[in-house]
Design a protein around this motif. Structure first.
Motif, PDB file in Angstrom:
ATOM      1  N   ASN A   1      71.534 -21.347 -10.145  1.00 60.08           N
ATOM      2  CA  ASN A   1      71.648 -21.406  -8.678  1.00 60.08           C
ATOM      3  C   ASN A   1      72.331 -22.693  -8.243  1.00 60.08           C
ATOM      4  O   ASN A   1      73.185 -22.676  -7.351  1.00 60.08           O
TER       5      ASN A   1
ATOM      6  N   THR B   1      70.378 -29.746  -2.618  1.00 58.78           N
ATOM      7  CA  THR B   1      69.045 -29.151  -2.738  1.00 58.78           C
ATOM      8  C   THR B   1      68.357 -29.715  -3.979  1.00 58.78           C
ATOM      9  O   THR B   1      69.017 -30.004  -4.979  1.00 58.78           O
TER      10      THR B   1
ATOM     11  N   GLY C   1      65.812 -13.621  -7.929  1.00 59.18           N
ATOM     12  CA  GLY C   1      65.638 -14.679  -8.933  1.00 59.18           C
ATOM     13  C   GLY C   1      64.541 -15.667  -8.587  1.00 59.18           C
ATOM     14  O   GLY C   1      63.621 -15.899  -9.390  1.00 59.18           O
ATOM     15  N   LEU C   2      64.606 -16.241  -7.397  1.00 55.72           N
ATOM     16  CA  LEU C   2      63.604 -17.254  -7.032  1.00 55.72           C
ATOM     17  C   LEU C   2      62.215 -16.635  -6.839  1.00 55.72           C
ATOM     18  O   LEU C   2      61.204 -17.274  -7.112  1.00 55.72           O
TER      19      LEU C   2
ATOM     20  N   SER D   1      76.116 -14.331  -2.372  1.00 55.99           N
ATOM     21  CA  SER D   1      75.152 -14.098  -3.440  1.00 55.99           C
ATOM     22  C   SER D   1      75.534 -12.865  -4.245  1.00 55.99           C
ATOM     23  O   SER D   1      75.567 -12.886  -5.470  1.00 55.99           O
TER      24      SER D   1
ATOM     25  N   TYR E   1      65.739 -12.200  -0.293  1.00 54.49           N
ATOM     26  CA  TYR E   1      66.248 -13.086   0.739  1.00 54.49           C
ATOM     27  C   TYR E   1      67.416 -13.892   0.181  1.00 54.49           C
ATOM     28  O   TYR E   1      67.310 -14.543  -0.852  1.00 54.49           O
ATOM     29  N   ARG E   2      68.487 -13.827   0.915  1.00 50.64           N
ATOM     30  CA  ARG E   2      69.661 -14.628   0.539  1.00 50.64           C
ATOM     31  C   ARG E   2      70.159 -15.293   1.788  1.00 50.64           C
ATOM     32  O   ARG E   2      70.206 -14.674   2.857  1.00 50.64           O
ATOM     33  N   VAL E   3      70.579 -16.546   1.631  1.00 56.95           N
ATOM     34  CA  VAL E   3      71.103 -17.244   2.806  1.00 56.95           C
ATOM     35  C   VAL E   3      72.466 -16.644   3.158  1.00 56.95           C
ATOM     36  O   VAL E   3      72.724 -16.285   4.289  1.00 56.95           O
TER      37      VAL E   3
ATOM     38  N   ILE F   1      63.495 -18.717   1.026  1.00 53.17           N
ATOM     39  CA  ILE F   1      64.322 -18.436  -0.166  1.00 53.17           C
ATOM     40  C   ILE F   1      63.522 -17.843  -1.323  1.00 53.17           C
ATOM     41  O   ILE F   1      64.089 -17.267  -2.232  1.00 53.17           O
TER      42      ILE F   1
ATOM     43  N   ASP G   1      70.891 -30.983  -6.828  1.00 51.65           N
ATOM     44  CA  ASP G   1      72.340 -30.772  -6.750  1.00 51.65           C
ATOM     45  C   ASP G   1      72.894 -31.387  -5.475  1.00 51.65           C
ATOM     46  O   ASP G   1      72.147 -31.690  -4.547  1.00 51.65           O
TER      47      ASP G   1
ATOM     48  N   ILE H   1      70.398 -25.984   2.029  1.00 49.18           N
ATOM     49  CA  ILE H   1      69.804 -24.817   2.717  1.00 49.18           C
ATOM     50  C   ILE H   1      69.273 -25.305   4.064  1.00 49.18           C
ATOM     51  O   ILE H   1      68.631 -26.374   4.133  1.00 49.18           O
TER      52      ILE H   1
ATOM     53  N   LYS I   1      75.840 -22.292  -8.915  1.00 46.75           N
ATOM     54  CA  LYS I   1      76.392 -21.237  -8.041  1.00 46.75           C
ATOM     55  C   LYS I   1      76.593 -21.718  -6.608  1.00 46.75           C
ATOM     56  O   LYS I   1      77.592 -21.452  -5.976  1.00 46.75           O
ATOM     57  N   TYR I   2      75.543 -22.388  -6.094  1.00 45.35           N
ATOM     58  CA  TYR I   2      75.575 -22.735  -4.670  1.00 45.35           C
ATOM     59  C   TYR I   2      76.053 -24.168  -4.414  1.00 45.35           C
ATOM     60  O   TYR I   2      75.736 -24.744  -3.379  1.00 45.35           O
TER      61      TYR I   2
ATOM     62  N   GLY J   1      74.158 -12.054  -7.791  1.00 48.73           N
ATOM     63  CA  GLY J   1      72.724 -12.312  -7.542  1.00 48.73           C
ATOM     64  C   GLY J   1      72.036 -11.084  -6.967  1.00 48.73           C
ATOM     65  O   GLY J   1      72.639 -10.298  -6.252  1.00 48.73           O
ATOM     66  N   THR J   2      70.790 -10.929  -7.325  1.00 47.49           N
ATOM     67  CA  THR J   2      70.035  -9.789  -6.785  1.00 47.49           C
ATOM     68  C   THR J   2      69.163 -10.220  -5.614  1.00 47.49           C
ATOM     69  O   THR J   2      68.565  -9.392  -4.924  1.00 47.49           O
ATOM     70  N   GLY J   3      69.027 -11.524  -5.411  1.00 44.45           N
ATOM     71  CA  GLY J   3      68.123 -12.019  -4.359  1.00 44.45           C
ATOM     72  C   GLY J   3      66.686 -12.001  -4.831  1.00 44.45           C
ATOM     73  O   GLY J   3      65.754 -12.226  -4.045  1.00 44.45           O
TER      74      GLY J   3
HETATM   75  P1  ADP Z   1      70.248 -14.928  -5.815  1.00 40.18           P
HETATM   76  O1  ADP Z   1      70.208 -13.821  -6.746  1.00 40.18           O
HETATM   77  O2  ADP Z   1      70.928 -14.540  -4.519  1.00 40.18           O
HETATM   78  O3  ADP Z   1      70.681 -16.186  -6.356  1.00 40.18           O
HETATM   79  P2  ADP Z   1      67.743 -16.278  -5.642  1.00 40.18           P
HETATM   80  O4  ADP Z   1      66.363 -15.721  -5.387  1.00 40.18           O
HETATM   81  O5  ADP Z   1      67.940 -16.932  -6.926  1.00 40.18           O
HETATM   82  O6  ADP Z   1      68.734 -15.110  -5.364  1.00 40.18           O
HETATM   83  O7  ADP Z   1      68.040 -17.247  -4.484  1.00 40.18           O
HETATM   84  C1  ADP Z   1      67.812 -16.885  -3.182  1.00 40.18           C
HETATM   85  C2  ADP Z   1      68.739 -17.568  -2.219  1.00 40.18           C
HETATM   86  O8  ADP Z   1      68.441 -18.961  -2.130  1.00 40.18           O
HETATM   87  C3  ADP Z   1      70.144 -17.538  -2.643  1.00 40.18           C
HETATM   88  O9  ADP Z   1      70.787 -16.380  -2.183  1.00 40.18           O
HETATM   89  C4  ADP Z   1      70.735 -18.769  -1.978  1.00 40.18           C
HETATM   90  O10 ADP Z   1      71.174 -18.471  -0.706  1.00 40.18           O
HETATM   91  C5  ADP Z   1      69.591 -19.713  -1.915  1.00 40.18           C
HETATM   92  N1  ADP Z   1      69.651 -20.796  -2.953  1.00 40.18           N
HETATM   93  C6  ADP Z   1      68.997 -20.815  -4.158  1.00 40.18           C
HETATM   94  N2  ADP Z   1      69.237 -21.952  -4.834  1.00 40.18           N
HETATM   95  C7  ADP Z   1      70.065 -22.691  -4.043  1.00 40.18           C
HETATM   96  C8  ADP Z   1      70.689 -23.973  -4.178  1.00 40.18           C
HETATM   97  N3  ADP Z   1      70.515 -24.744  -5.264  1.00 40.18           N
HETATM   98  N4  ADP Z   1      71.485 -24.421  -3.171  1.00 40.18           N
HETATM   99  C9  ADP Z   1      71.672 -23.650  -2.068  1.00 40.18           C
HETATM  100  N5  ADP Z   1      71.102 -22.427  -1.884  1.00 40.18           N
HETATM  101  C10 ADP Z   1      70.316 -21.950  -2.857  1.00 40.18           C
END
Ligand code: ADP
Length: 594
Positions: A489, A576, A551-552, A542, A535-537, A530, A517, A522, A492-493, A547-549
């Motif tokens: 993540n 973040t 992961g977290l 994503s 939930y995805r921002v 999150i 990072d 966010i 990615k972000y 991403g499946t939304g």
């Molecule tokens: P995804 O599969 O979309 O990555 P996650 O559950 O891993 O789903 O993350 C959920 C959302 O949290 C992400 O879509 C992203 O918008 C936000 N996010 C996660 N990690 C970070 C990060 N390090 N910096 C910014 N946004 C993040």
């Protein structure tokens, strides 16, 4: 109550009336009898005297009537005797010694002149002393040998004397009546007192009872009806006390029940007034005053789902309405009296906020899953159709399309894998294989695995290892999954040239693994969300990154199943920091249900 209307006075007046009537009737009777006796006596006196005169005077010396008359003895005081000739002139009289004799004009004399003996009363004249007298007189004719009236013997008595003695008797009777009345009054008073004292005591007892004093026992002083009434009263009081204590016990029980119920209860009468409201209902509705009627209740909480008072025999009605941030479920049920007539409505209230939230979440989850699956499915379907429609002829297009179909199938597979994993966590079916993990080595390895991705974006990925070993207890694969997800993540972000630093910190109870990072960050509004499923921002971004939304959400479940935590700190546009909290103590894990 006016004193004159009390039983005491009624009794006294009754007594007096009774005595007065008895005395008046008997007094009148006595007086009339006495008067008759007196009259009778006087008549016989007059007759007797007339007879004596006729015997002694007329049958004796005919020449000296006056002399003989005066000699005629009588012991009746005040009686007068006269001898009159056939024409009514007085020839001898006891009232004077010699002629001239008084002249009389009397009805009796006229009757005697006609040959009839008779009495007369009411004749008045003035006597020698000048006093007005009322006479009672008797005249009897004396017949000669020829049978004609020769003389008339006229006797009279002063009726005033008789009247005097009658008056005296009347006075005596009046005094007797007065004494009798006085005695009757006293007796009436005493009798009334014996009657009214216990009645007053009963009245007082009844008043006391009405004020709630049921413990009193009135003294039973007699065995008569009032005594029986008092005993009955005491019995009634004791029974009442028993019943009331029974009822209040029952009421207490109900009150305790209502007071401690987790459900709110309100009841309304059929006229709409609020009968009862328990504390839970007050809290649920935020009620301060209880003087609210049904219409007010419906208006206040905007309940317009066809709920009305006269629901009669309709079954209960279930509705939901919001109060502040909460959702209240209300069940309206009619209640009936002994003869089956509706008496009112009972409303049972429940806080269904959590339930509703869960329900909403479930619905949202299903919608999300459907949505997530629909997109790749549509893609697969449309590319397959295009291939079938002839695009297959072109091997280049076929290869490209099959590549797309393949990656969409992968996406679906990832989604299903993640969903399955979450569902296992939900059902507590995840078996953790807890081992000791040395984090310096573990994290160095992760960095090594991910460096290639970071370098692809020109990012620096570093880890500051400790000099001493850092041992946490965890399932190698799961912990690896969490760290990988977070590092991925971060890469990615974050944009190109960002730096990602992994470090270990500790406090008394936790080792904290931080992944910091300098990425996009966010926003405050998104940060707490999150960890929610799907939930995805930035959805498009994503998805584009595969991403499946989930992961977290999975990472959080894994950390919690290790008795740890997963938190995030972020500043929008700056970067973040994700923090994994591992307890220093070996966690005691929950039983797994398989
Ligand atoms: P995804 O599969 O979309 O990555 P996650 O559950 O891993 O789903 O993350 C959920 C959302 O949290 C992400 O879509 C992203 O918008 C936000 N996010 C996660 N990690 C970070 C990060 N390090 N910096 C910014 N946004 C993040």
């Amino acid at each position: 109550m006016s004193a004159w209307r009390s039983i005491k006075w009624k009794l006294i007046i009754m007594y007096l009336g009774l005595v007065l009537i008895v005395m008046m009737v008997s007094g009148t009777y006595i007086l009339l009898s006495l008067r008759n006796i007196e009259l009778e006596n006087s008549r016989s006196e007059l007759e007797l005297y007339a007879e004596k005169i006729s015997e002694q005077v007329l049958e004796g010396d005919m020449d000296d009537f006056q002399g003989s008359l005066l000699k005629t003895v009588t012991n009746v005081f005040g009686i007068q005797g006269n001898i009159l000739d056939d024409l009514g002139s007085t020839v001898a009289s006891t009232t004077v010694l010699e002629a001239p004799y008084p002249m009389y004009s009397d009805k009796a004399i006229i009757s005697a002149m006609n040959g009839e003996a008779s009495f007369s009363t009411g004749e008045k004249s003035i006597d020698t002393f000048g006093l007005m007298k009322e006479w009672m007189s008797y005249a009897v004719p004396v017949r000669g040998e020829t049978g004609d009236v020769e003389y008339i013997i006229y006797t009279r008595l002063d009726a005033g004397d008789m009247q005097t003695s009658l008056n005296q008797t009347t006075r005596t009777i009046i005094i007797a009546v007065a004494i009798a009345l006085l005695l009757a009054m006293c007796m009436g008073y005493i009798f009334a007192q014996t009657l009214t004292v216990p009645i007053l005591a009963l009245t007082k007892g009844a008043k006391n009872m009405a004020e709630g004093n049921l413990h009193q026992v009135l003294k039973v002083k007699s065995g008569d009806e009032i005594g029986q009434l008092t005993s009955s009263f005491n019995y009634m009081a004791s029974e009442l006390q028993k019943n009331i204590s029974e009822i209040s016990k029952e009421k207490n029980r109900l009150e305790i029940l209502l007071h401690n119920m987790s459900d709110g209860v309100i009841s309304f009468s059929k006229y709409g007034e609020m009968l009862l409201v328990n504390p839970t209902a007050k809290v649920l509705l935020g009620l301060e005053s209880t003087d609210m009627d049904f219409a007010g209740f419906v208006k206040e909480y905007n309940i317009n789902a066809g709920v009305y008072l006269d629901i009669e025999s309709e079954p209960s009605k279930q509705i939901t309405f919001p109060v502040g941030n909460q959702f209240i479920g209300a069940k309206f049920t009619p209640f009936y009296n002994g003869v089956g007539r509706m008496e009112g409505v009972i409303v049972v209230l429940q806080d269904i906020t959590e339930m509703k939230k869960l329900d909403d979440m479930r619905k949202e989850f299903v919608a999300n899953v459907s949505h997530e699956l629909r997109t790749p499915l549509t893609t697969v379907k449309s590319y397959t159709e295009t291939l079938l429609d002839g695009a297959m002829e072109d091997p280049e297009i076929t290869t490209e399309f099959l590549g797309i179909i393949n990656s969409e199938a992968d996406r679906m597979a990832f989604l299903v894998r993640d969903l399955l994993q979450l569902s296992r966590f939900d059902n507590k079916q995840v078996q953790l294989n807890i081992v000791e993990l040395e984090m310096n080595g573990f994290l160095s390895m992760t960095v090594k695995q991910n460096r290639i991705h970071a370098e692809a974006k020109n990012q620096t990925l570093t880890f500051e290892a400790w000099d001493t070993p850092v041992v946490v207890h965890g399932d190698r694969d799961r912990v690896g999954q969490v760290i990988n997800n977070i590092v991925t993540n971060a890469i990615k972000y974050s944009l190109e040239n960002a730096s990602i630093k992994i470090s270990i910190e500790e406090d008394d109870t936790y080792y904290k693994i931080k992944v910091k990072d300098t990425g996009m960050g966010i926003s405050k509004a998104d940060l707490p969300r999150i960890f929610e499923r799907f939930y995805r921002v930035d959805k498009a971004r994503s998805r584009a990154m595969g991403g499946t939304g989930l992961g977290l959400a999975i990472a959080k479940e894994i950390m919690e199943s290790h008795k740890g935590k997963l938190t995030a700190e972020s500043k929008y546009g700056t970067g973040t920091t994700m923090i994994m909290w591992f307890p220093k103590q070996k966690p005691v894990l929950e039983e797994i249900s398989i």
